[in-house]
Design a protein around this motif. Sequence first.
Motif, mmCIF file in Angstrom:
data_model
loop_
_atom_site.group_PDB
_atom_site.id
_atom_site.type_symbol
_atom_site.label_atom_id
_atom_site.label_comp_id
_atom_site.label_asym_id
_atom_site.label_seq_id
_atom_site.Cartn_x
_atom_site.Cartn_y
_atom_site.Cartn_z
ATOM 1 N N ARG A 1 -3.583 -2.174 3.801
ATOM 2 C CA ARG A 1 -3.734 -0.879 3.137
ATOM 3 C C ARG A 1 -3.461 -1.037 1.650
ATOM 4 O O ARG A 1 -2.399 -1.516 1.250
ATOM 5 C CB ARG A 1 -2.786 0.143 3.751
ATOM 6 N N GLU A 2 -4.416 -0.615 0.844
ATOM 7 C CA GLU A 2 -4.297 -0.738 -0.614
ATOM 8 C C GLU A 2 -3.719 0.548 -1.194
ATOM 9 O O GLU A 2 -4.131 1.657 -0.855
ATOM 10 C CB GLU A 2 -5.671 -1.024 -1.222
ATOM 11 N N LEU A 3 -2.719 0.381 -2.080
ATOM 12 C CA LEU A 3 -2.068 1.517 -2.712
ATOM 13 C C LEU A 3 -2.041 1.326 -4.229
ATOM 14 O O LEU A 3 -1.954 0.195 -4.713
ATOM 15 C CB LEU A 3 -0.623 1.678 -2.200
ATOM 16 N N CYS B 1 -0.746 -2.282 -5.151
ATOM 17 C CA CYS B 1 0.092 -2.837 -4.079
ATOM 18 C C CYS B 1 -0.738 -2.973 -2.813
ATOM 19 O O CYS B 1 -1.736 -2.269 -2.629
ATOM 20 C CB CYS B 1 1.287 -1.932 -3.789
ATOM 21 N N ILE B 2 -0.315 -3.870 -1.951
ATOM 22 C CA ILE B 2 -0.947 -4.051 -0.651
ATOM 23 C C ILE B 2 0.114 -3.953 0.430
ATOM 24 O O ILE B 2 1.178 -4.580 0.338
ATOM 25 C CB ILE B 2 -1.668 -5.414 -0.543
ATOM 26 N N LEU B 3 -0.166 -3.156 1.459
ATOM 27 C CA LEU B 3 0.748 -2.989 2.581
ATOM 28 C C LEU B 3 0.107 -3.591 3.828
ATOM 29 O O LEU B 3 -1.005 -3.219 4.219
ATOM 30 C CB LEU B 3 1.035 -1.496 2.795
ATOM 31 N N TYR B 4 0.809 -4.544 4.444
ATOM 32 C CA TYR B 4 0.327 -5.213 5.651
ATOM 33 C C TYR B 4 1.193 -4.817 6.841
ATOM 34 O O TYR B 4 2.418 -4.740 6.740
ATOM 35 C CB TYR B 4 0.387 -6.734 5.494
ATOM 36 N N LEU C 1 6.612 5.800 -2.406
ATOM 37 C CA LEU C 1 5.986 4.888 -3.361
ATOM 38 C C LEU C 1 5.009 5.621 -4.274
ATOM 39 O O LEU C 1 4.924 5.334 -5.482
ATOM 40 C CB LEU C 1 5.256 3.763 -2.631
ATOM 41 N N LEU C 2 4.262 6.579 -3.716
ATOM 42 C CA LEU C 2 3.249 7.285 -4.496
ATOM 43 C C LEU C 2 3.822 8.423 -5.324
ATOM 44 O O LEU C 2 3.169 8.917 -6.246
ATOM 45 C CB LEU C 2 2.164 7.833 -3.558
ATOM 46 N N GLU C 3 5.055 8.831 -5.006
ATOM 47 C CA GLU C 3 5.638 9.986 -5.692
ATOM 48 C C GLU C 3 6.666 9.611 -6.748
ATOM 49 O O GLU C 3 6.789 10.299 -7.766
ATOM 50 C CB GLU C 3 6.287 10.922 -4.667
ATOM 51 N N ALA D 1 6.812 -9.664 14.179
ATOM 52 C CA ALA D 1 7.957 -9.082 14.892
ATOM 53 C C ALA D 1 8.014 -7.559 14.775
ATOM 54 O O ALA D 1 8.876 -6.932 15.387
ATOM 55 C CB ALA D 1 9.251 -9.694 14.365
ATOM 56 N N GLY D 2 7.115 -6.957 13.992
ATOM 57 C CA GLY D 2 7.074 -5.505 13.917
ATOM 58 C C GLY D 2 7.511 -4.906 12.595
ATOM 59 O O GLY D 2 7.935 -3.743 12.556
ATOM 60 N N ALA D 3 7.406 -5.662 11.523
ATOM 61 C CA ALA D 3 7.762 -5.142 10.194
ATOM 62 C C ALA D 3 6.508 -4.989 9.347
ATOM 63 O O ALA D 3 5.458 -5.558 9.641
ATOM 64 C CB ALA D 3 8.761 -6.072 9.510
ATOM 65 N N ALA D 4 6.635 -4.206 8.283
ATOM 66 C CA ALA D 4 5.558 -4.068 7.311
ATOM 67 C C ALA D 4 5.896 -4.923 6.094
ATOM 68 O O ALA D 4 7.062 -5.074 5.736
ATOM 69 C CB ALA D 4 5.385 -2.610 6.905
ATOM 70 N N LEU D 5 4.862 -5.481 5.471
ATOM 71 C CA LEU D 5 5.031 -6.310 4.273
ATOM 72 C C LEU D 5 4.352 -5.628 3.096
ATOM 73 O O LEU D 5 3.166 -5.290 3.161
ATOM 74 C CB LEU D 5 4.428 -7.701 4.491
ATOM 75 N N LEU D 6 5.119 -5.429 2.026
ATOM 76 C CA LEU D 6 4.581 -4.818 0.813
ATOM 77 C C LEU D 6 4.508 -5.864 -0.285
ATOM 78 O O LEU D 6 5.517 -6.489 -0.629
ATOM 79 C CB LEU D 6 5.460 -3.645 0.361
ATOM 80 N N LEU D 7 3.318 -6.064 -0.844
ATOM 81 C CA LEU D 7 3.102 -7.001 -1.946
ATOM 82 C C LEU D 7 2.744 -6.211 -3.196
ATOM 83 O O LEU D 7 1.953 -5.269 -3.143
ATOM 84 C CB LEU D 7 1.988 -7.983 -1.613
ATOM 85 N N ILE D 8 3.321 -6.602 -4.339
ATOM 86 C CA ILE D 8 3.109 -5.902 -5.606
ATOM 87 C C ILE D 8 2.423 -6.831 -6.587
ATOM 88 O O ILE D 8 2.791 -8.009 -6.705
ATOM 89 C CB ILE D 8 4.452 -5.405 -6.194
#
Length: 324
Positions: free
Chosen positions: A37-39, A47-50, A69-71, A108-115
């Motif tokens: 997901r692109e933000l 940012c990219i959310l995986y 993040l958006l606010e 394992a069930g986590a989200a990864l945020l890349l900036i």
Amino acid sequence: MTEGMKVDIDIELSDSLQQNIDLIQFFMGKSSDFIMRELYLPNKQRCILYYLDGMVNRQALQDHVVSPLLERVLENGISAKSIKERILNASEVSIVHAVAIAMDKIIAGAALLLIDGSSEGVIIPLPGWEDRSITESQTQSAVRGPQNSFTESICTNRTLVRRIAKDTRVRVTTIKVGKLTKTDVSIMHIQGLADEKLVNQLVDRLQHLSTDRILEGQYIEELLTQKKQWTFFPTFYNSDRPDSIAAGILDGKIAIFVDGTPFVLLIPAFFTDFIHSVEDHYQSYGSTDKAIIVESKLIDYIKWYKFILVQRRNYVIIISAVAT
């Protein structure tokens, strides 16, 4: 190199977002449940959310990650550290540099945020799968005592035992076993009661197990006893009752929890463990009653032992007849 190959533990994230995207897509491959997901943050930073669909709570992800993040606007710019401390601000959130660790966390069930512009990733644990509720034991039912049993969640199972064994000396060591499954295996014991030499030996053997998968406790039993002398009697005791396992560690034994199974192993196992009933923990018997109960159970085991010997003798006779 081919798409989807094993991640090199030495590869780290770079400050180029596109390079990180290409790297992660290369290792994860084309999978329909792997979401990217692109933000764009308020300062126009990309940012990219995986995350894996079904492994993450999407509503919690939207409410506690995407919306903040958006606010929120940070005057000094956006970085992994500032997001962790000033936007998400949760103790479970962590920063990662190695690609291999990031991949393991996603699986394992986590989200990864890349900036964009950062060589660090933000790991956000938001498990979204449904766990089975705690129910009554189906294999070791009892009239008296607790009426609950273990589930398939290793965290829930450890908690159920800790609720009974409320001792500050309870120690838990968790190891990932299995090259492909990376199954969590926890060793629980009470320091000062359990044999520390045996505990250390068990941890060492689990850390050096060479196997692709651990799907149930039986895998652990087989791998740890495959070089031992063959015996009629089990060397591991297993139960789906928290009170049975708690009683075991209070007696100085070691419990082995395997994620994904409602049965917990207990070692060392003795012959008497298999002739005792769950009710024995909660019934007050006289000396004569105990003697009768133990004697009757011992007779049952002798019958089974005799049956096994007869079957083994018949098997040998059949094999000998076929051979001749």
